[in-house]
Design an enzyme around this catalytic site. Structure first.
Site, short mmCIF file in Angstrom:
data_model
loop_
_atom_site.label_atom_id
_atom_site.label_comp_id
_atom_site.label_asym_id
_atom_site.label_seq_id
_atom_site.Cartn_x
_atom_site.Cartn_y
_atom_site.Cartn_z
N THR A 191 48.72 113.68 45.27
CA THR A 191 49.89 114.57 45.12
C THR A 191 49.10 116.16 45.93
OG1 THR A 191 51.45 114.06 43.69
CG2 THR A 191 50.45 116.37 43.31
N ARG A 219 63.92 107.52 40.04
CA ARG A 219 63.53 108.95 38.92
C ARG A 219 62.76 109.85 40.06
NH1 ARG A 219 57.11 109.87 40.71
NH2 ARG A 219 56.14 109.27 37.52
N VAL A 220 62.36 110.70 39.12
CA VAL A 220 61.25 112.12 39.31
C VAL A 220 60.03 112.16 38.64
CG1 VAL A 220 62.17 114.09 39.18
CG2 VAL A 220 63.34 112.49 40.00
N GLY A 221 59.49 112.57 39.14
CA GLY A 221 58.06 112.93 37.94
C GLY A 221 58.54 114.05 37.31
N THR A 244 50.38 110.36 36.17
CA THR A 244 51.01 109.74 35.96
C THR A 244 52.30 110.65 35.19
OG1 THR A 244 50.11 109.42 33.89
CG2 THR A 244 49.46 107.90 35.57
N GLY A 245 53.76 111.42 35.75
CA GLY A 245 54.04 112.15 35.38
C GLY A 245 54.78 111.96 34.10
N1 ASP Z 1 52.31 113.25 38.99
C1 ASP Z 1 52.74 113.08 40.25
C2 ASP Z 1 54.50 112.02 40.02
O1 ASP Z 1 54.39 111.76 39.04
C3 ASP Z 1 52.49 111.75 40.71
C4 ASP Z 1 50.49 112.45 41.25
O2 ASP Z 1 50.29 113.30 40.66
O3 ASP Z 1 50.21 111.63 41.54
O4 ASP Z 1 55.10 112.02 40.52
#
Ligand code: ASP
Length: 326
Positions: A191, A219-221, A244-245
């Site tokens: 990310t 799914r949305v993080g 881990t969103g």
């Molecule tokens: N935070 C992002 C998500 O959960 C993933 C990431 O940062 O690698 O979608």
């Protein structure tokens, strides 16, 4: 597992907020399992070169007196275009083998914000997030509606295959064969995000991602959630997170950093550190970048590495990957 916390704080610039010529930019390219020695020298160099290109893109804006909002958009666009990172081209695949992209941006000067989730055809989702902020009355658009708004706004469209890279596809196939977990954390990094302070003293933040390999059901993080993955407020701080969103959403990560500084008078370093500790306590992993009103930068993470870098009016560009690096 005992979380390792690493906080690296850039030296204060020492200049008051309004000092002529004061500006600062920090970026990340995701946190995750990047152990020292796990990258070949060539890959290590490629990541650092890429981070430097993004720093240059943002610094070109800020050094000329441009807006922090333009700088974070420019830096994130550069990383979205780079197939090395899990944002724009090079995004990870959903359980169905598709790319669904999330992004957000926030202007600290007025706390306006824009975000998109699950978009499939916009080359640079961060610019679509900015269009939502500036050209709509909304903060967040999702899926087909966001794709349609993008076309209406005349943003560059690409075929969905544009986002595909062979490496990410192989990661997806491995995930699909194993199916050991719903979301594969080992592929969680990549990310991208940026925070900046411009010469007028305005802060801005932006974040962009393909999410997590194997995500499904829309799914949305945290990345497109204002207050979780992204936050900016003049006089306080700008924040962009990665990890881990689900845990970053539950911890209101970016807003938590802001509240610790604004309400508890914590330093940006302590606020970033304590927020990552809180997320670790919930079982989450990742990192965040935060910048205070004077341009002091904190990088916090509880994973072995986070691609990152910073540059400022009085600080040459610097990049780092492993938690142990300064
Ligand atoms: N935070 C992002 C998500 O959960 C993933 C990431 O940062 O690698 O979608």
């Amino acid at each position: 597992m005992k979380a390792m916390i690493a906080i690296l704080c850039m030296a204060p610039l020492g200049a008051p907020l309004q000092a002529a010529g004061n500006w600062q930019l920090a970026i990340h390219g995701g946190a995750g399992v990047v152990d020292p020695g796990s990258l070949t020298p060539a890959m290590d160099a490629a990541y650092r070169a890429s981070l430097n290109r993004a720093l240059e893109a943002g610094a070109a804006v800020l050094s000329k007196g441009g807006a922090s909002l333009d700088a974070v958009e420019a830096a994130v666009r550069t990383l979205e275009d780079d197939p090395l990172f899990n944002a724009g081209k090079g995004s990870v695949f959903t359980a169905e083998g598709r790319n669904e992209l999330d992004a957000s941006i926030m202007d600290g000067s007025n706390r306006k914000a824009g975000a998109v989730a699950g978009v499939t055809r916009t080359r640079n989702p961060v610019s679509l997030a900015r269009a939502v902020m500036e050209k709509s009355t909304h903060v967040m658009l999702t899926g087909l509606g966001a794709d349609a708004f993008s076309v209406q706004q005349g943003l560059e469209q690409v075929e969905p295959e544009y986002f595909r890279t062979e490496e990410r596809w192989q990661q997806y196939l491995q995930w699909r064969d194993k199916r050991t977990s719903l979301l594969d954390r080992t592929h969680a990094y990549g990310t991208v995000g940026a925070v900046a302070l411009d010469q007028a003293g305005h802060l801005a933040a932006a974040t962009s991602t393909g999410g997590l390999t194997g995500k499904r059901w829309g799914r949305v993080g945290d990345s497109p959630i204002i207050g979780a993955g992204t936050y900016a407020e003049d006089g306080v701080c700008a924040v962009s997170a990665t990890g881990t969103g689900e845990f970053f959403i539950r911890a209101s990560a970016a807003r938590q950093v802001r509240d610790r500084i604004a309400w508890h008078r914590e330093s940006v370093k302590s606020a970033a550190d304590n927020t990552i500790k809180d997320i670790g306590g919930l079982g989450g992993d990742g990192g965040l970048i935060a910048m205070d009103a004077r341009g002091r930068v904190a990088f916090a993470m509880n994973s072995p590495g986070m691609y990152r870098g910073s540059v400022g009016a009085t600080q040459p560009a610097h990049t780092a990957i492993y938690a142990s690096e300064k």
